[in-house]
Enzyme design. Structure first.
Site, PDB file in Angstrom:
ATOM      1  N   THR A 120      -7.156   0.383  -0.671  1.00 32.33           N
ATOM      2  CA  THR A 120      -6.614  -0.810  -0.183  1.00 32.33           C
ATOM      3  C   THR A 120      -7.426  -2.032  -0.983  1.00 32.33           C
ATOM      4  OG1 THR A 120      -6.660  -2.429   1.808  1.00 32.33           O
ATOM      5  CG2 THR A 120      -8.321  -0.700   1.476  1.00 32.33           C
ATOM      6  N   ASP A 121      -6.595  -3.099  -1.295  1.00 35.25           N
ATOM      7  CA  ASP A 121      -7.241  -4.489  -1.618  1.00 35.25           C
ATOM      8  C   ASP A 121      -8.304  -4.869  -1.074  1.00 35.25           C
ATOM      9  OD1 ASP A 121      -5.765  -5.591   0.060  1.00 35.25           O
ATOM     10  OD2 ASP A 121      -4.769  -7.092  -1.146  1.00 35.25           O
ATOM     11  N   GLU A 122      -8.459  -4.379   0.312  1.00 38.01           N
ATOM     12  CA  GLU A 122      -9.472  -5.302   1.140  1.00 38.01           C
ATOM     13  C   GLU A 122     -10.964  -4.704   0.894  1.00 38.01           C
ATOM     14  OE1 GLU A 122      -8.805  -5.119   5.416  1.00 38.01           O
ATOM     15  OE2 GLU A 122      -6.728  -5.497   5.095  1.00 38.01           O
ATOM     16  N   LYS A 156     -13.119   2.295   3.488  1.00 36.12           N
ATOM     17  CA  LYS A 156     -12.276   2.651   2.547  1.00 36.12           C
ATOM     18  C   LYS A 156     -13.267   2.211   1.406  1.00 36.12           C
ATOM     19  CE  LYS A 156      -8.454   3.335   2.435  1.00 36.12           C
ATOM     20  NZ  LYS A 156      -7.787   4.763   2.358  1.00 36.12           N
ATOM     21  N   TYR A 193     -13.151  -1.458   8.481  1.00 38.25           N
ATOM     22  CA  TYR A 193     -12.063  -0.690   7.921  1.00 38.25           C
ATOM     23  C   TYR A 193     -12.463  -0.848   6.500  1.00 38.25           C
ATOM     24  CZ  TYR A 193      -7.864  -0.196   5.478  1.00 38.25           C
ATOM     25  OH  TYR A 193      -6.619   0.086   4.665  1.00 38.25           O
TER      26      TYR A 193
HETATM   27  P1  NAD Z   1      -0.977   4.684   8.939  1.00 32.78           P
HETATM   28  O1  NAD Z   1      -2.130   4.324  10.162  1.00 32.78           O
HETATM   29  O2  NAD Z   1       0.262   4.399   9.415  1.00 32.78           O
HETATM   30  O3  NAD Z   1      -0.954   6.390   8.867  1.00 32.78           O
HETATM   31  C1  NAD Z   1      -2.221   6.998   8.623  1.00 32.78           C
HETATM   32  C2  NAD Z   1      -1.856   8.487   8.894  1.00 32.78           C
HETATM   33  O4  NAD Z   1      -2.992   9.318   8.898  1.00 32.78           O
HETATM   34  C3  NAD Z   1      -1.327   8.931  10.275  1.00 32.78           C
HETATM   35  O5  NAD Z   1      -0.042   9.723  10.020  1.00 32.78           O
HETATM   36  C4  NAD Z   1      -2.337   9.440  11.058  1.00 32.78           C
HETATM   37  O6  NAD Z   1      -1.774  10.641  11.788  1.00 32.78           O
HETATM   38  C5  NAD Z   1      -2.899  10.516   9.720  1.00 32.78           C
HETATM   39  N1  NAD Z   1      -4.528  10.594   9.940  1.00 32.78           N
HETATM   40  C6  NAD Z   1      -5.359   9.954  10.513  1.00 32.78           C
HETATM   41  N2  NAD Z   1      -6.318  10.541  10.651  1.00 32.78           N
HETATM   42  C7  NAD Z   1      -6.310  11.592  10.236  1.00 32.78           C
HETATM   43  C8  NAD Z   1      -7.066  12.989  10.095  1.00 32.78           C
HETATM   44  N3  NAD Z   1      -8.244  13.143  10.463  1.00 32.78           N
HETATM   45  N4  NAD Z   1      -6.376  14.073   9.647  1.00 32.78           N
HETATM   46  C9  NAD Z   1      -5.365  14.030   9.144  1.00 32.78           C
HETATM   47  N5  NAD Z   1      -4.362  12.969   9.130  1.00 32.78           N
HETATM   48  C10 NAD Z   1      -4.938  12.105   9.943  1.00 32.78           C
HETATM   49  O7  NAD Z   1      -1.535   4.118   7.649  1.00 32.78           O
HETATM   50  P2  NAD Z   1      -0.759   3.542   6.587  1.00 32.78           P
HETATM   51  O8  NAD Z   1      -0.427   1.956   7.010  1.00 32.78           O
HETATM   52  O9  NAD Z   1       0.508   4.307   6.141  1.00 32.78           O
HETATM   53  O10 NAD Z   1      -1.746   3.503   5.120  1.00 32.78           O
HETATM   54  C11 NAD Z   1      -1.909   4.901   4.590  1.00 32.78           C
HETATM   55  C12 NAD Z   1      -2.925   4.767   3.543  1.00 32.78           C
HETATM   56  O11 NAD Z   1      -2.695   3.513   2.812  1.00 32.78           O
HETATM   57  C13 NAD Z   1      -4.436   4.414   4.201  1.00 32.78           C
HETATM   58  O12 NAD Z   1      -5.358   5.078   3.382  1.00 32.78           O
HETATM   59  C14 NAD Z   1      -4.750   2.992   3.925  1.00 32.78           C
HETATM   60  O13 NAD Z   1      -6.059   2.578   3.787  1.00 32.78           O
HETATM   61  C15 NAD Z   1      -3.982   2.746   2.736  1.00 32.78           C
HETATM   62  N6  NAD Z   1      -3.186   1.448   2.605  1.00 32.78           N
HETATM   63  C16 NAD Z   1      -2.615   0.706   3.546  1.00 32.78           C
HETATM   64  C17 NAD Z   1      -1.883  -0.551   3.366  1.00 32.78           C
HETATM   65  C18 NAD Z   1      -1.183  -1.314   4.322  1.00 32.78           C
HETATM   66  O14 NAD Z   1      -0.695  -2.639   4.167  1.00 32.78           O
HETATM   67  N7  NAD Z   1      -0.570  -0.628   5.467  1.00 32.78           N
HETATM   68  C19 NAD Z   1      -2.214  -1.193   2.155  1.00 32.78           C
HETATM   69  C20 NAD Z   1      -2.875  -0.547   0.980  1.00 32.78           C
HETATM   70  C21 NAD Z   1      -3.582   0.466   1.328  1.00 32.78           C
HETATM   71  O1  DAU Z   2      -4.539  -5.460   2.460  1.00 31.17           O
HETATM   72  C1  DAU Z   2      -4.034  -4.305   2.695  1.00 31.17           C
HETATM   73  C2  DAU Z   2      -4.319  -4.021   4.219  1.00 31.17           C
HETATM   74  O2  DAU Z   2      -3.308  -4.674   4.839  1.00 31.17           O
HETATM   75  C3  DAU Z   2      -4.432  -2.407   4.518  1.00 31.17           C
HETATM   76  O3  DAU Z   2      -5.346  -1.884   3.882  1.00 31.17           O
HETATM   77  C4  DAU Z   2      -4.401  -2.251   6.265  1.00 31.17           C
HETATM   78  O4  DAU Z   2      -4.262  -0.938   6.372  1.00 31.17           O
HETATM   79  C5  DAU Z   2      -3.391  -3.187   6.569  1.00 31.17           C
HETATM   80  O5  DAU Z   2      -3.562  -3.079   8.024  1.00 31.17           O
HETATM   81  C6  DAU Z   2      -3.283  -4.514   6.304  1.00 31.17           C
HETATM   82  O6  DAU Z   2      -4.455  -5.379   6.752  1.00 31.17           O
HETATM   83  P1  DAU Z   2      -4.470  -6.865   7.292  1.00 31.17           P
HETATM   84  O7  DAU Z   2      -5.475  -6.883   8.465  1.00 31.17           O
HETATM   85  O8  DAU Z   2      -4.277  -7.657   6.530  1.00 31.17           O
HETATM   86  O9  DAU Z   2      -2.737  -6.553   8.080  1.00 31.17           O
HETATM   87  P2  DAU Z   2      -2.445  -6.986   9.635  1.00 31.17           P
HETATM   88  O10 DAU Z   2      -1.071  -6.707   9.987  1.00 31.17           O
HETATM   89  O11 DAU Z   2      -3.299  -6.473  10.747  1.00 31.17           O
HETATM   90  O12 DAU Z   2      -2.391  -8.704   9.694  1.00 31.17           O
HETATM   91  C7  DAU Z   2      -2.079  -9.358   8.778  1.00 31.17           C
HETATM   92  C8  DAU Z   2      -2.682 -10.781   8.970  1.00 31.17           C
HETATM   93  O13 DAU Z   2      -1.954 -11.203  10.184  1.00 31.17           O
HETATM   94  C9  DAU Z   2      -4.008 -10.873   9.021  1.00 31.17           C
HETATM   95  O14 DAU Z   2      -4.311 -12.113   8.396  1.00 31.17           O
HETATM   96  C10 DAU Z   2      -4.405 -10.932  10.579  1.00 31.17           C
HETATM   97  C11 DAU Z   2      -2.981 -11.639  11.112  1.00 31.17           C
HETATM   98  N1  DAU Z   2      -2.501 -11.174  12.310  1.00 31.17           N
HETATM   99  C12 DAU Z   2      -2.418 -10.176  12.649  1.00 31.17           C
HETATM  100  C13 DAU Z   2      -2.006  -9.540  13.930  1.00 31.17           C
HETATM  101  C14 DAU Z   2      -1.736  -8.115  14.275  1.00 31.17           C
HETATM  102  C15 DAU Z   2      -2.263 -12.225  13.310  1.00 31.17           C
HETATM  103  O15 DAU Z   2      -2.432 -13.422  13.147  1.00 31.17           O
HETATM  104  N2  DAU Z   2      -2.142 -11.820  14.676  1.00 31.17           N
HETATM  105  C16 DAU Z   2      -1.841 -10.467  14.789  1.00 31.17           C
HETATM  106  O16 DAU Z   2      -1.386  -9.986  15.974  1.00 31.17           O
END
Ligand code: NAD
Ligand code: DAU
Length: 354
Positions: free
Chosen positions: A131-133, A161, A157
């Site tokens: 992730t970019d975080e 990562k 988190y």
């Molecule tokens: P998600 O939470 O939707 O899915 C995570 C999956 O991992 C689930 O299916 C869960 O069952 C599985 N999992 C969790 N713990 C496990 C374990 N111990 N063993 C096997 N499986 C397990 O997550 P996502 O949003 O799809 O993100 C996927 C990946 O991409 C993550 O590594 C996250 O850090 C990265 N990522 C997410 C975002 C975003 O915006 N969602 C952006 C950049 C990177």
């Molecule tokens: O940047 C990549 C990341 O983006 C991923 O690595 C993470 O897995 C993914 O969860 C996401 O993180 P964020 O914290 O940015 O996403 P989230 O959807 O939780 O929140 C987006 C923005 O909105 C953040 O600034 C917090 C705000 N927010 C979020 C929720 C859930 C609110 O204001 N209200 C809310 O209820």
């Protein structure tokens, strides 16, 4: 046939990656390893579950014995690692779970791949999706995250990562494990668990519930359509340079409150409500602890070196996304009620499935 292991394939991004690889690469057999935590939902994959080149494996990346059995049995030649705990708010309440899954789980997987491939690393690949975080928070509006930006994670988190990224690079440096990494910005699209901003707000607007905006809503996120992230993963997997990192994004920054207003307007139209009705649901609430101000990816490297280009403009992507949630009420209801865990996932129980 080449056996490829995708971890976390029942989650949001993982399910899109599994679908793309199963459909586009009939010469690969895709093994989806997932523990099916609250975030894993096999309903995300109903369209691919009966394809001959797809197999579901129920296992836990924190369990080294399970991983060893799977690598021995299926002789994976490559890993695309997405399994993780992914929600920042949950990491604030329960940081240890993030250390166990994201750090210990990743090191277990690295170790298992290293042991399985130790006699011949030729043609093998461990691809870590991150992730970019990990880069922390930007305060100057002209600044972007580059692949060379120093790590500065600010939440449990992102710290977990960042740690997993360091271990992946350490295994490359120390054991010559062939690795590649990518760090992506915020994803949006179909099948995202409704704890994340966009699906949560779509669900709340539908049900006339408050929209909890953290702080003043001034935080900035850089949004990419999930199918475009999956396409970028495909490019990095096939064309990425071993040992390299690629930042993935679409140069699409939005202040939270502006994005929320776009969603509100679109929802009013689609639900036939008076203009401005959904915006009335906006409720400013206490800010997230340690809330990162701005993320913004510089995606020049992946665009120039691998030819990545997002397929959609944000306006189009958000329309498709909202339509999907409105047309898939059952998916959303099952997820918000917890039904999905009985309906799709319970058949596997707690069992390890190799
Ligand atoms: P998600 O939470 O939707 O899915 C995570 C999956 O991992 C689930 O299916 C869960 O069952 C599985 N999992 C969790 N713990 C496990 C374990 N111990 N063993 C096997 N499986 C397990 O997550 P996502 O949003 O799809 O993100 C996927 C990946 O991409 C993550 O590594 C996250 O850090 C990265 N990522 C997410 C975002 C975003 O915006 N969602 C952006 C950049 C990177
Ligand atoms: O940047 C990549 C990341 O983006 C991923 O690595 C993470 O897995 C993914 O969860 C996401 O993180 P964020 O914290 O940015 O996403 P989230 O959807 O939780 O929140 C987006 C923005 O909105 C953040 O600034 C917090 C705000 N927010 C979020 C929720 C859930 C609110 O204001 N209200 C809310 O209820």
């Amino acid at each position: 046939m080449k056996n490829i292991l995708i971890t976390g394939g029942a989650g949001f991004i993982g399910s899109h990656v599994v679908r793309l690889f199963v459909n586009n690469y009939p010469d690969y057999h895709i093994f989806n390893l997932d523990k099916l935590t609250y975030a894993g939902n096999l309903a995300n994959l109903v369209d691919v579950e009966s394809k001959p080149n797809y197999t579901f494996l129920k296992a836990d990346i924190t369990n080294a014995e399970e991983l060893a059995v799977l690598f021995e049995k299926h002789k994976f030649e490559a890993v695309i690692h997405l399994a993780a705990e992914s929600h920042v708010d949950r990491s604030i309440t329960n940081p240890l779970e993030f250390v166990i899954t994201n750090v210990v789980g990743t090191v277990n997987l690295l170790n298992t791949a290293k042991n399985a491939w130790k006699n011949n690393m030729e043609g093998k690949l461990f691809y870590h999706v991150s992730t970019d975080e990990v880069y922390g928070s930007l305060h100057d509006e002209n600044e972007f995250f580059l692949e060379t930006t120093s790590y500065d994670p600010q939440s449990p988190y992102s710290a977990s990562k960042a740690s997993s990224d360091h271990f992946v690079r350490a295994y490359h440096n120390t054991y010559k494990l062939p690795v590649v990494l990518s760090n992506c910005s915020n994803n949006y699209g179909q099948n995202q668990f409704p704890e994340k901003l966009i699906p949560l707000f779509i669900h709340n607007i539908q049900n006339q519930k408050a929209l909890p905006v953290y702080g003043k809503g001034e935080n900035v996120r850089d949004w990419l359509y999930v199918v475009d992230h999956a396409r970028a993963i495909d490019l990095v997997f096939h064309k990425g340079k071993i040992g390299d990192t690629y930042n993935i994004g679409g140069f699409n920054e939005w202040k939270n409150i502006d994005l929320i207003k776009v969603v509100c307007k679109a929802m009013d139209k689609k639900l036939g409500r008076t203009a401005g009705e959904s915006e009335k649901l906006i409720t400013y609430v206490t800010d997230r602890a340690g809330h990162d101000l701005r993320y913004a990816i510089d995606a020049t490297k992946i665009m120039n070196e691998l030819g990545f280009k997002p397929s959609l403009q944000f306006e189009e992507g958000i329309e498709i996304t909202i339509d999907w949630y409105l047309n898939n009420k059952k998916w959303l209801e099952d997820v918000t009620s917890g039904n999905y865990q009985n309906y799709y996932n319970q058949q596997y129980g707690e069992k390890f499935i190799a």
